[in-house]
Design a protein around this motif. Structure first.
Motif, PDB file in Angstrom:
ATOM      1  N   PHE A   1       1.782  17.116 -12.920  1.00  0.00           N
ATOM      2  CA  PHE A   1       1.492  18.506 -12.588  1.00  0.00           C
ATOM      3  C   PHE A   1       2.740  19.298 -12.228  1.00  0.00           C
ATOM      4  O   PHE A   1       2.683  20.240 -11.447  1.00  0.00           O
ATOM      5  CB  PHE A   1       0.479  18.567 -11.439  1.00  0.00           C
ATOM      6  N   LYS A   2       3.868  18.932 -12.796  1.00  0.00           N
ATOM      7  CA  LYS A   2       5.141  19.548 -12.437  1.00  0.00           C
ATOM      8  C   LYS A   2       5.136  21.057 -12.660  1.00  0.00           C
ATOM      9  O   LYS A   2       5.560  21.823 -11.789  1.00  0.00           O
ATOM     10  CB  LYS A   2       6.268  18.901 -13.237  1.00  0.00           C
TER      11      LYS A   2
ATOM     12  N   ALA B   1       4.050   5.667  -5.536  1.00  0.00           N
ATOM     13  CA  ALA B   1       4.020   5.680  -6.996  1.00  0.00           C
ATOM     14  C   ALA B   1       2.981   6.672  -7.510  1.00  0.00           C
ATOM     15  O   ALA B   1       3.229   7.404  -8.475  1.00  0.00           O
ATOM     16  CB  ALA B   1       3.730   4.279  -7.533  1.00  0.00           C
ATOM     17  N   ILE B   2       1.820   6.726  -6.867  1.00  0.00           N
ATOM     18  CA  ILE B   2       0.778   7.673  -7.270  1.00  0.00           C
ATOM     19  C   ILE B   2       1.258   9.107  -7.040  1.00  0.00           C
ATOM     20  O   ILE B   2       1.055   9.982  -7.887  1.00  0.00           O
ATOM     21  CB  ILE B   2      -0.528   7.391  -6.510  1.00  0.00           C
ATOM     22  N   ALA B   3       1.902   9.354  -5.903  1.00  0.00           N
ATOM     23  CA  ALA B   3       2.395  10.700  -5.608  1.00  0.00           C
ATOM     24  C   ALA B   3       3.446  11.131  -6.622  1.00  0.00           C
ATOM     25  O   ALA B   3       3.439  12.275  -7.090  1.00  0.00           O
ATOM     26  CB  ALA B   3       2.968  10.750  -4.187  1.00  0.00           C
ATOM     27  N   VAL B   4       4.340  10.244  -6.997  1.00  0.00           N
ATOM     28  CA  VAL B   4       5.371  10.571  -7.984  1.00  0.00           C
ATOM     29  C   VAL B   4       4.733  10.836  -9.345  1.00  0.00           C
ATOM     30  O   VAL B   4       5.095  11.796 -10.042  1.00  0.00           O
ATOM     31  CB  VAL B   4       6.424   9.436  -8.072  1.00  0.00           C
ATOM     32  N   ALA B   5       3.762  10.008  -9.723  1.00  0.00           N
ATOM     33  CA  ALA B   5       3.093  10.203 -11.014  1.00  0.00           C
ATOM     34  C   ALA B   5       2.370  11.547 -11.054  1.00  0.00           C
ATOM     35  O   ALA B   5       2.456  12.274 -12.039  1.00  0.00           O
ATOM     36  CB  ALA B   5       2.119   9.058 -11.270  1.00  0.00           C
TER      37      ALA B   5
ATOM     38  N   GLN C   1       0.829  -1.209   0.000  1.00  0.00           N
ATOM     39  CA  GLN C   1       0.000   0.000   0.000  1.00  0.00           C
ATOM     40  C   GLN C   1       0.861   1.256   0.000  1.00  0.00           C
ATOM     41  O   GLN C   1       0.567   2.213  -0.726  1.00  0.00           O
ATOM     42  CB  GLN C   1      -0.932   0.001   1.207  1.00  0.00           C
ATOM     43  N   VAL C   2       1.912   1.268   0.797  1.00  0.00           N
ATOM     44  CA  VAL C   2       2.812   2.425   0.825  1.00  0.00           C
ATOM     45  C   VAL C   2       3.496   2.601  -0.520  1.00  0.00           C
ATOM     46  O   VAL C   2       3.610   3.724  -1.028  1.00  0.00           O
ATOM     47  CB  VAL C   2       3.852   2.273   1.963  1.00  0.00           C
ATOM     48  N   ALA C   3       3.927   1.515  -1.131  1.00  0.00           N
ATOM     49  CA  ALA C   3       4.584   1.592  -2.439  1.00  0.00           C
ATOM     50  C   ALA C   3       3.622   2.143  -3.491  1.00  0.00           C
ATOM     51  O   ALA C   3       4.010   2.967  -4.328  1.00  0.00           O
ATOM     52  CB  ALA C   3       5.100   0.216  -2.854  1.00  0.00           C
TER      53      ALA C   3
END
Length: 49
Positions: free
Chosen positions: A30-31, A21-25, A15-17
């Motif tokens: 939205f960079k 991954a969602i946060a990085v994506a 779940q943490v992984a």
């Protein structure tokens, strides 16, 4: 046997992984918006001093 059936620590790691991954994506998608927001925020903070 390397794992126990019903071991929740492995699921928590997955779940943490997934959340990372969602946060990085989202960060990559939205960079430019994030960069603009941070720059405007710091410019606003500089105007107070």
């Amino acid at each position: 046997m390397w794992f126990k059936i019903g071991n929740k620590s492995g699921m928590e790691l997955v779940q943490v992984a997934i959340l990372v991954a969602i946060a990085v994506a989202l960060g990559l998608i939205f960079k430019t918006q994030i960069t603009d927001f941070v720059n405007r925020t710091f410019e606003g903070l500089k105007s107070f001093s």
